[in-house]
Design an enzyme around this catalytic site. Structure first.
Site, PDB file in Angstrom:
ATOM      1  N   TYR A 436       0.815  -1.220   0.000  1.00 15.26           N
ATOM      2  CA  TYR A 436       0.000   0.000   0.000  1.00 15.26           C
ATOM      3  C   TYR A 436       0.849   1.271   0.000  1.00 15.26           C
ATOM      4  CZ  TYR A 436       0.108  -0.259   5.266  1.00 15.26           C
ATOM      5  OH  TYR A 436       0.439  -0.327   6.595  1.00 15.26           O
ATOM      6  N   GLU A 437       0.160   2.408  -0.166  1.00 12.38           N
ATOM      7  CA  GLU A 437       0.802   3.711  -0.372  1.00 12.38           C
ATOM      8  C   GLU A 437       1.722   3.678  -1.590  1.00 12.38           C
ATOM      9  OE1 GLU A 437       0.660   7.354  -0.109  1.00 12.38           O
ATOM     10  OE2 GLU A 437      -0.334   6.270   1.490  1.00 12.38           O
ATOM     11  N   GLY A 438       1.325   2.914  -2.605  1.00  8.71           N
ATOM     12  CA  GLY A 438       2.134   2.722  -3.805  1.00  8.71           C
ATOM     13  C   GLY A 438       3.053   1.532  -3.610  1.00  8.71           C
ATOM     14  N   GLN A 443       7.317   2.851  -6.207  1.00  2.24           N
ATOM     15  CA  GLN A 443       8.251   3.765  -5.549  1.00  2.24           C
ATOM     16  C   GLN A 443       9.569   3.851  -6.322  1.00  2.24           C
ATOM     17  OE1 GLN A 443       7.173   5.526  -2.925  1.00  2.24           O
ATOM     18  NE2 GLN A 443       5.253   4.378  -2.896  1.00  2.24           N
TER      19      GLN A 443
END
Length: 581
Positions: A436-438, A443
């Site tokens: 999650y969060e990319g 990233q």
């Protein structure tokens, strides 16, 4: 054993390694935040996390959240613990005082959330989005929305979600279909479905403020057509909005946090920011969000290490090779902590924890500098650091959380695979942080393709040169780090040149480039720790483990990227010769 924060470890890094008290006092809002106050906050936070939050971790995993008729019940003890969290003022630690916050530095909030995740990742997911929702609304909300919602979010009285992805879209937010139709009274009517929404429904707070990525009727396709809407669970008059939780996911881990499938049926909402600028409204919190997930990884790794270290100091197995250790006494078997294979595992994870913490806390300090320094050049340098370093931190720290926790499980042998020791829960809970969060692959692409290559590596070079200038070339360790910084600078230029011939190449080597970056940053961090801990035997052992067992990966990853670039150059040259003929 439950996780226990160790404030002294944090004080050493903040004070002796990063000189945080002096850096913060130089910023106008924190002129009164001296070392004593910072230390007091750390002590109180450590006590709260250890006594209130950590004991609920196992129950949250084994009992989990329960779903019935659209309602979600939290695990036993979670509601009372969250209310104590609010009553103690912890959600508002870094929020502005005018919004009901305490106005303290972001770096203290970073430490708090690292400890919370280590102690109870499931419960921490509930307030984990508050800082992002607060920043988004603070920067982009209308005066009316801020008046109604900002202080409630800042203080944690109401929790918030980020409703982004949809079943058909995944990470490709450009495919979002949720529709928001403007109404005559200035509100929106929102229709659509969202998946993987952490805390989309729960019983911790009476209201939940959903920030929903959506499209207006005339919006163009793709990410440029996205807007952001605030859609509350309860409307201002107290009535229930038409926001439904259809189910909660049955997950590998994080059983204490409900991951919801949400449906909006003509739900009432209001626009946040400008039409078609929804992603821009969200990106105000991007660096902070990535940092917080990196801190989750660090915290979970520390929790795994604490369990493994304690077990290794009690469990006896066979005789350790070499001279008899002092701990043997009259025992027929040695502590497994004396065995080289176990020692390597423990020291390697400790090296990751302390090195990554140094980088994460420096990044949190840079968030404070970027927000509050009176010097625009200092703010620019801080923003540049965060832009380049936070994707590397997010990816590398979460990867190490999962793999390092698995290594710590290995210390327990067969006992690690059964539930009663708690180490297997950490392995399961840590896995989602890589997603999650990319995802970590996203990233890496963000770092190399979107950050490094557009200016040919100039921005990254500026960050690396700043680090170089903090080192003393007369010290052997510092000189080694300076050499690696130079290699990383040149690598960016090499990839940029190869990308002209093969635009796909950067996407293929992005993960390896990010690892080279993180290992270089870790080498810098350990060089700084070395200077501050010259008489600390434990730190010296971790430093040796870093250089022996972690840093050699630098040459491997560097070689992978360079080889890929050389292959492109050779192929391009051969094609050029063919054309000439």
């Amino acid at each position: 054993m439950d996780y226990q924060p160790r404030p002294d470890d944090i004080r050493f890094l903040l004070n002796a390694v990063l000189d945080a008290p002096a850096r913060l006092r130089a910023l106008p809002p924190f002129a009164e935040v001296d070392e004593a106050l910072q230390s007091q906050v750390l002590d109180e936070a450590g006590r709260f996390v250890g006594a209130v939050v950590a004991p609920l971790n196992r129950g949250g995993d084994e009992i989990g959240c329960r779903f019935a008729d659209g309602e979600v019940l939290s695990p036993p003890g979670f509601r009372a613990a969250y209310q104590a969290f609010v009553d103690g003022g912890w959600p508002a630690l870094s929020a502005a005082t005018e919004d009901g916050g305490q106005g303290l530095p972001a770096v203290l909030e970073a430490v708090l959330y690292e400890w919370l995740a280590a102690a109870n990742h499931g419960l921490t997911m509930a307030p984990g989005l508050l800082h992002g929702a607060y920043a988004c609304l603070k920067h982009h909300g209308s005066d009316a929305l801020k008046q109604r919602y900002l202080s409630k979010i800042a203080t944690g009285e109401w929790l918030a979600t980020m409703c982004l992805t949809e079943a058909h879209a995944g990470s490709d937010l450009g495919q979002v279909r949720t529709l928001a139709v403007p109404q005559a009274d200035g509100s929106l009517r929102v229709n659509g479905g969202k998946i993987f929404i952490s805390g989309g429904e729960h019983d911790l707070t009476p209201n939940i403020v959903h920030l929903v990525l959506c499209r207006l009727p005339d919006a163009p396709a793709g990410p440029k057509g996205l807007s952001l809407a605030l859609v509350p669970k309860l409307l201002p008059d107290g009535t229930r909005n038409v926001v439904h939780c259809e189910r909660i996911e049955e997950k590998m881990g994080l059983h204490g946090s409900p991951t919801c499938t949400m449906r909006f049926d003509d739900a009432t909402g209001w626009l946040v920011g400008e039409p078609g600028r929804g992603l821009a409204a969200m990106f105000v919190m991007m660096n902070s969000a990535r940092l917080h997930v990196a801190l989750q990884g660090i915290g979970l790794l520390d929790a795994a290490w604490q369990k493994a270290d304690a077990y290794a100091a009690e469990r006896r197995q066979m005789r350790a090779p070499g001279p008899a250790p002092a701990s043997r006494g009259s025992e027929s078997a040695d502590l497994i902590a004396e065995h080289p294979a176990v020692r390597r595992i423990l020291d390697t994870q400790r090296a990751w924890i302390d090195g990554a913490r140094t980088l994460a806390y420096r990044s949190a300090l840079m968030l404070d500098v970027a927000a509050h320094d009176v010097d625009p050049k200092a703010r620019e340098r801080a923003q540049r650091w965060c832009a380049f370093v936070t994707p590397a931190l997010k990816a590398a720290c979460t990867q190490q959380a999962f793999h390092g926790a698995s290594e710590c499980l290995q210390v327990f042998g067969g006992h690690g695979y059964v539930r009663e020791w708690g180490i297997e829960q950490i392995v399961r809970d840590a896995r989602v942080t890589m997603i999650y969060e990319g995802t970590n692959e996203i990233q890496a692409i963000d770092l190399l393709v979107r950050k490094v290559l557009p200016d040919g590596g100039a921005g990254m070079s500026a960050v690396l040169l700043e680090l170089r200038d903090t080192l003393d070339a007369s010290r052997e360790a510092d000189a080694d780090v300076q050499r690696r910084l130079a290699q990383l600078r040149y690598l960016g230029t090499t990839v940029a040149m190869a990308a002209h011939a093969n635009p796909v190449l950067p996407y293929e080597v992005a993960d390896d480039y990010l690892r080279v970056t993180m290992l270089t940053l870790m080498a810098w961090a350990w060089a700084r720790i070395d200077v501050a801990a010259q008489q600390d035997a434990a730190k010296a052992r971790s430093a040796a483990a870093f250089r022996r067992w972690v840093l050699p990966e630098f040459e491997m990853r560097l070689g992978i990227v360079k080889k890929a670039c050389e292959t492109v150059a050779l192929t391009h040259s051969a094609q050029g010769v063919g054309l000439a003929r």
